[in-house]
Design a protein around this motif. Structure first.
Motif, PDB file in Angstrom:
ATOM      1  N   ARG A  23       2.269  -4.246  -0.145  1.00 47.62           N
ATOM      2  CA  ARG A  23       1.118  -3.637   1.125  1.00 47.62           C
ATOM      3  C   ARG A  23      -0.030  -4.241   0.374  1.00 47.62           C
ATOM      4  O   ARG A  23      -0.669  -4.105   1.420  1.00 47.62           O
ATOM      5  CB  ARG A  23       1.600  -2.412   1.420  1.00 47.62           C
ATOM      6  CG  ARG A  23       3.090  -2.186   1.749  1.00 47.62           C
ATOM      7  CD  ARG A  23       3.106  -0.995   2.288  1.00 47.62           C
ATOM      8  NE  ARG A  23       2.635   0.423   2.986  1.00 47.62           N
ATOM      9  CZ  ARG A  23       3.008  -0.232   3.973  1.00 47.62           C
ATOM     10  NH1 ARG A  23       3.582  -0.471   5.314  1.00 47.62           N
ATOM     11  NH2 ARG A  23       1.838   0.832   5.080  1.00 47.62           N
ATOM     12  N   GLU A 208       4.336   5.114   4.320  1.00 45.31           N
ATOM     13  CA  GLU A 208       3.064   4.648   4.571  1.00 45.31           C
ATOM     14  C   GLU A 208       2.002   5.776   4.062  1.00 45.31           C
ATOM     15  O   GLU A 208       0.686   6.208   4.108  1.00 45.31           O
ATOM     16  CB  GLU A 208       2.531   5.273   6.453  1.00 45.31           C
ATOM     17  CG  GLU A 208       3.618   3.999   7.669  1.00 45.31           C
ATOM     18  CD  GLU A 208       5.478   3.982   6.895  1.00 45.31           C
ATOM     19  OE1 GLU A 208       5.692   3.055   7.756  1.00 45.31           O
ATOM     20  OE2 GLU A 208       5.588   5.155   6.722  1.00 45.31           O
ATOM     21  N   GLU A 212      -1.323   4.934   1.579  1.00 41.66           N
ATOM     22  CA  GLU A 212      -2.676   5.176   2.454  1.00 41.66           C
ATOM     23  C   GLU A 212      -3.167   5.765   1.101  1.00 41.66           C
ATOM     24  O   GLU A 212      -5.077   5.850   0.542  1.00 41.66           O
ATOM     25  CB  GLU A 212      -2.361   6.730   3.542  1.00 41.66           C
ATOM     26  CG  GLU A 212      -2.954   5.837   4.862  1.00 41.66           C
ATOM     27  CD  GLU A 212      -2.309   7.086   5.814  1.00 41.66           C
ATOM     28  OE1 GLU A 212      -2.409   8.282   5.512  1.00 41.66           O
ATOM     29  OE2 GLU A 212      -1.745   6.446   6.740  1.00 41.66           O
TER      30      GLU A 212
END
Length: 223
Positions: A23, A208, A212
């Motif tokens: 990612r 997610e 972050e």
């Protein structure tokens, strides 16, 4: 030459490391940063032959069948070959390298084989060997994705669809993995790694949320 940045993502098997590494380039690109992913061991390259033999049980079917120092050298050769052949030029021209595992993997996978009273001696040897003697680049940031062993082993079992035979000699040994997590926490505190928790109340945090946390640390390191 304008040296680049080296970001290392560490964590025990089953912590979601590969997902997070994949990612990162998109996240960095949104900030105008180009990046290159590398991963260790480099299973596609002949330089990892001894590592593959070790993990496949050809030197013995337990992690400590090969002592910490010998096994560390298997991995060190793979890293040096990868650097010289695949990413030295990119790094020296200012590129951002995202590495899935690096020298720091030995700082817990191999250190865990030793009595705790020998851990400092091993760490000193490891870093002198790879960062001073073979002189591969030092990371600008090391992130350890911390996942409780009971959660990570369940995720590995799911990954292999319940086929335990697919696990390597590290993945099969739960006590060894517990020792590795203890060693990783010690090395993280001693060496200044950033630790990101990947589970809450016995369950994995969302991809997610972890992403972050990683992105914030990486932006601080490369800005």
């Amino acid at each position: 030459m304008l040296m680049g940045k080296l970001i290392v993502i560490e964590g025990l098997d089953g912590c979601g490391k590969t997902t997070q590494i994949n990612r990162l380039p998109e996240v960095l690109f949104e900030k105008g940063l180009d990046s290159k992913i590398i991963s260790f061991p480099d299973y596609e390259d002949p330089s990892s032959t001894l590592v593959r033999m070790y993990l496949g049980g050809e030197f013995g079917d337990k992690p400590d069948s090969v002592n910490a120092y010998a096994a560390s050298l298997f991995y060190a050769v793979d890293r040096y070959a990868s650097y010289k052949r695949h990413w030295e030029e990119y790094y020296k021209n200012g590129g951002v390298i995202i590495s899935g595992r690096y020298v720091e993997s030995n700082a817990y996978h191999q250190m865990a084989k030793l009595p705790e009273k020998q851990w400092d001696e091993y760490l000193n040897w490891l870093y002198a060997t790879e960062y001073e003697k073979t002189a591969i680049p030092k990371p600008d940031l090391v992130i350890f994705l911390d996942m409780p062993v009971e959660v990570s082993t369940a995720m590995m079992t799911s990954r292999y669809s319940g086929d335990e035979a697919k696990k390597d000699i590290h993945e099969k040994d739960r006590q060894y993995l517990s020792n590795c997590r203890k060693a990783a926490k010690y090395a993280a505190e001693k060496c200044g790694w950033t630790v990101i928790g990947c589970a809450e109340n016995g369950s994995p945090r969302s991809i997610e949320a972890i992403s972050e946390d990683i992105a914030k640390c990486v932006f601080d390191a490369v800005k």
